[in-house]
Design a protein around this motif. Structure first.
Motif, PDB file in Angstrom:
ATOM      1  N   GLU A 237     -21.056  15.332 -21.752  1.00 47.83           N
ATOM      2  CA  GLU A 237     -21.485  15.231 -23.147  1.00 47.83           C
ATOM      3  C   GLU A 237     -20.299  15.331 -24.106  1.00 47.83           C
ATOM      4  OE1 GLU A 237     -24.414  14.458 -24.079  1.00 47.83           O
ATOM      5  OE2 GLU A 237     -25.428  14.644 -22.146  1.00 47.83           O
ATOM      6  N   SER A 238     -19.149  15.769 -23.618  1.00 51.72           N
ATOM      7  CA  SER A 238     -17.965  15.870 -24.468  1.00 51.72           C
ATOM      8  C   SER A 238     -17.325  14.495 -24.649  1.00 51.72           C
ATOM      9  CB  SER A 238     -16.945  16.827 -23.846  1.00 51.72           C
ATOM     10  OG  SER A 238     -16.416  16.283 -22.642  1.00 51.72           O
ATOM     11  N   GLN A 239     -16.452  14.397 -25.639  1.00 48.30           N
ATOM     12  CA  GLN A 239     -15.813  13.105 -25.889  1.00 48.30           C
ATOM     13  C   GLN A 239     -14.932  12.693 -24.717  1.00 48.30           C
ATOM     14  OE1 GLN A 239     -14.191  12.150 -29.719  1.00 48.30           O
ATOM     15  NE2 GLN A 239     -15.481  13.601 -30.800  1.00 48.30           N
ATOM     16  N   TRP A 240     -14.186  13.649 -24.159  1.00 47.84           N
ATOM     17  CA  TRP A 240     -13.367  13.321 -23.003  1.00 47.84           C
ATOM     18  C   TRP A 240     -14.242  12.972 -21.801  1.00 47.84           C
ATOM     19  CZ3 TRP A 240      -9.378  11.327 -21.118  1.00 47.84           C
ATOM     20  CH2 TRP A 240      -8.936  11.579 -19.822  1.00 47.84           C
ATOM     21  N   GLY A 241     -15.374  13.642 -21.672  1.00 53.66           N
ATOM     22  CA  GLY A 241     -16.293  13.342 -20.586  1.00 53.66           C
ATOM     23  C   GLY A 241     -16.835  11.927 -20.658  1.00 53.66           C
ATOM     24  N   ARG A 242     -17.129  11.465 -21.874  1.00 50.69           N
ATOM     25  CA  ARG A 242     -17.624  10.093 -22.042  1.00 50.69           C
ATOM     26  C   ARG A 242     -16.550   9.079 -21.660  1.00 50.69           C
ATOM     27  NH1 ARG A 242     -19.682  11.281 -28.131  1.00 50.69           N
ATOM     28  NH2 ARG A 242     -21.046  13.045 -27.654  1.00 50.69           N
ATOM     29  N   VAL A 243     -15.309   9.359 -22.070  1.00 51.75           N
ATOM     30  CA  VAL A 243     -14.202   8.465 -21.734  1.00 51.75           C
ATOM     31  C   VAL A 243     -13.987   8.429 -20.225  1.00 51.75           C
ATOM     32  CG1 VAL A 243     -11.712   8.106 -21.942  1.00 51.75           C
ATOM     33  CG2 VAL A 243     -13.045   8.753 -23.950  1.00 51.75           C
ATOM     34  N   LYS A 244     -14.005   9.599 -19.611  1.00 52.47           N
ATOM     35  CA  LYS A 244     -13.784   9.683 -18.172  1.00 52.47           C
ATOM     36  C   LYS A 244     -14.895   8.986 -17.402  1.00 52.47           C
ATOM     37  CE  LYS A 244     -12.249  12.969 -14.669  1.00 52.47           C
ATOM     38  NZ  LYS A 244     -11.952  14.394 -14.370  1.00 52.47           N
ATOM     39  N   ALA A 245     -16.118   9.081 -17.900  1.00 56.36           N
ATOM     40  CA  ALA A 245     -17.244   8.417 -17.251  1.00 56.36           C
ATOM     41  C   ALA A 245     -17.084   6.900 -17.312  1.00 56.36           C
ATOM     42  CB  ALA A 245     -18.558   8.833 -17.914  1.00 56.36           C
ATOM     43  N   MET A 246     -16.581   6.412 -18.440  1.00 59.47           N
ATOM     44  CA  MET A 246     -16.342   4.972 -18.571  1.00 59.47           C
ATOM     45  C   MET A 246     -15.226   4.510 -17.639  1.00 59.47           C
ATOM     46  SD  MET A 246     -16.613   4.507 -22.714  1.00 59.47           S
ATOM     47  CE  MET A 246     -16.058   2.799 -22.620  1.00 59.47           C
ATOM     48  N   LEU A 247     -14.178   5.335 -17.522  1.00 65.93           N
ATOM     49  CA  LEU A 247     -13.048   4.972 -16.674  1.00 65.93           C
ATOM     50  C   LEU A 247     -13.407   5.013 -15.199  1.00 65.93           C
ATOM     51  CD1 LEU A 247     -10.131   6.881 -18.456  1.00 65.93           C
ATOM     52  CD2 LEU A 247     -10.612   4.435 -18.533  1.00 65.93           C
ATOM     53  N   SER A 248     -14.371   5.857 -14.846  1.00 71.60           N
ATOM     54  CA  SER A 248     -14.738   6.008 -13.441  1.00 71.60           C
ATOM     55  C   SER A 248     -15.629   4.874 -12.949  1.00 71.60           C
ATOM     56  CB  SER A 248     -15.456   7.342 -13.223  1.00 71.60           C
ATOM     57  OG  SER A 248     -16.694   7.366 -13.896  1.00 71.60           O
ATOM     58  N   LYS A 249     -16.167   4.091 -13.874  1.00 76.28           N
ATOM     59  CA  LYS A 249     -17.003   2.963 -13.476  1.00 76.28           C
ATOM     60  C   LYS A 249     -16.145   1.906 -12.811  1.00 76.28           C
ATOM     61  CE  LYS A 249     -20.498   3.520 -17.095  1.00 76.28           C
ATOM     62  NZ  LYS A 249     -21.148   2.897 -18.264  1.00 76.28           N
ATOM     63  N   GLU A 250     -16.761   1.139 -11.933  1.00 72.65           N
ATOM     64  CA  GLU A 250     -16.018   0.112 -11.209  1.00 72.65           C
ATOM     65  C   GLU A 250     -15.505  -0.941 -12.185  1.00 72.65           C
ATOM     66  OE1 GLU A 250     -16.659  -3.021  -7.522  1.00 72.65           O
ATOM     67  OE2 GLU A 250     -18.221  -1.594  -8.060  1.00 72.65           O
ATOM     68  N   GLU A 251     -14.222  -1.190 -12.097  1.00 72.67           N
ATOM     69  CA  GLU A 251     -13.592  -2.135 -13.000  1.00 72.67           C
ATOM     70  C   GLU A 251     -13.865  -3.574 -12.548  1.00 72.67           C
ATOM     71  OE1 GLU A 251      -9.488  -1.249 -13.248  1.00 72.67           O
ATOM     72  OE2 GLU A 251      -9.771   0.721 -14.168  1.00 72.67           O
ATOM     73  N   THR A 252     -14.059  -4.438 -13.521  1.00 73.51           N
ATOM     74  CA  THR A 252     -14.242  -5.852 -13.217  1.00 73.51           C
ATOM     75  C   THR A 252     -12.897  -6.559 -13.302  1.00 73.51           C
ATOM     76  OG1 THR A 252     -14.727  -6.300 -15.553  1.00 73.51           O
ATOM     77  CG2 THR A 252     -16.599  -5.859 -14.088  1.00 73.51           C
ATOM     78  N   ASN A 253     -12.754  -7.597 -12.517  1.00 72.76           N
ATOM     79  CA  ASN A 253     -11.501  -8.331 -12.502  1.00 72.76           C
ATOM     80  C   ASN A 253     -11.285  -9.092 -13.803  1.00 72.76           C
ATOM     81  OD1 ASN A 253     -10.880  -7.476  -9.963  1.00 72.76           O
ATOM     82  ND2 ASN A 253     -11.480  -9.369  -8.927  1.00 72.76           N
ATOM     83  N   THR A 254     -10.018  -9.178 -14.206  1.00 70.90           N
ATOM     84  CA  THR A 254      -9.655 -10.008 -15.341  1.00 70.90           C
ATOM     85  C   THR A 254      -9.591 -11.454 -14.863  1.00 70.90           C
ATOM     86  OG1 THR A 254      -7.288  -9.812 -14.879  1.00 70.90           O
ATOM     87  CG2 THR A 254      -8.288  -8.111 -16.268  1.00 70.90           C
TER      88      THR A 254
END
Length: 275
Positions: A237-254
């Motif tokens: 629920e913290s701002q850093w937690g939201r960022v980390k959750a987004m970063l932990s998602k599987e990245e799509t190829n460019t």
């Protein structure tokens, strides 16, 4: 115990990159005094620190830890090694060699193909074992690095707890050099500055004071001064937690990565043809 706020209400004063709006919403809700009252915490006494109170706060507002992505098993890592283009080429070559060899020389023609398959199997086992070991070590080191002590006021006394034991409503004391353990609102501050570059990109230290700039962001560092804050968001629920959750998602190829993958496949097909 029922609280006068919930995670959605607290999020309205903790939106990323919206410090002015957050401050306006905090003032509209009655300021820090109303916030403390809604969180059922006394500024000087802190939380009672009982197991029952902590459990209810964790249920209502979450725990101060980030859920780790599910670790791959050794078998999954082993199977993943066979997705490599080079390994696929070697396997196809081995099968072709095996078939041709048995056709030409039924007695000994199978040796070369089996040898290639055995080599591929050894490489796959070693790679999977190595990757599995490294992932386990990384998780252990990461857990150790994130487990840091935090000074809080509970039952009228300053005590040290581990960061994962922190809950919404805790009164946290901060000094220069400390890492902010969760999102909070400053209720006391003395010449306090925070470095928020890791989270906001702001290169210069930000002066913090309870009146005009009270918001403390988890993961940032207190660069000067000291202060006391009340925790308003922990974990995801913290701002850093939201960022980390987004970063932990599987990245799509460019698009460039997709083109490089296609080129690698074409080179692999050519190599397979020559093999």
């Amino acid at each position: 115990m029922s609280f006068g706020v919930d995670t959605q209400t607290l999020a309205s004063i903790n939106a990323p990159q919206l410090a002015d709006e957050n401050l306006t919403n905090l003032r509209k809700s009655g300021g820090v005094s109303s916030l403390l009252s809604a969180l059922k915490v006394d500024q000087s006494q802190g939380l009672p620190g009982t197991d029952n109170d902590i459990a209810k706060r964790q249920t209502a507002f979450g725990k101060n830890h980030m859920p780790e992505p599910e670790a791959k098993s050794w078998l999954q890592l082993f199977i993943d090694t066979f997705e490599d283009a080079t390994v696929i080429i070697l396997m196809v070559s081995a099968i072709v060699s095996l078939v041709v060899g048995i056709y030409d020389d039924p007695a000994k023609g199978w040796i070369e193909g089996v040898a290639i398959l055995a080599a591929v199997l050894v490489v796959a086992v070693v790679t999977a074992t190595n990757d599995y070991s490294k992932e386990q070590q990384f998780r252990k080191l990461n857990k150790t690095a994130e487990s840091i002590p935090v000074k809080v006021i509970r039952n009228g006394k300053v005590k040290s707890i581990m960061i994962e034991q922190l809950v919404v409503g805790d009164i946290v004391t901060l000094e220069a050099g400390d890492k902010v353990p969760a999102d909070g609102v400053l209720i006391q501050g003395s010449d306090m500055y925070a470095n928020e570059s890791d989270l906001t990109g702001e290169p210069e230290d930000v002066r913090k004071d309870p009146t005009s700039e009270p918001f403390m962001l988890s993961g940032c560092k207190v660069s000067a001064g000291s202060g006391v804050m009340v925790v308003i968001a922990v974990g995801i629920e913290s701002q850093w937690g939201r960022v980390k959750a987004m970063l932990s998602k599987e990245e799509t190829n460019t698009p460039l990565q997709d083109k490089l993958d296609t080129l690698a496949e074409q080179i692999g097909y050519v190599g397979m043809g020559f093999a």
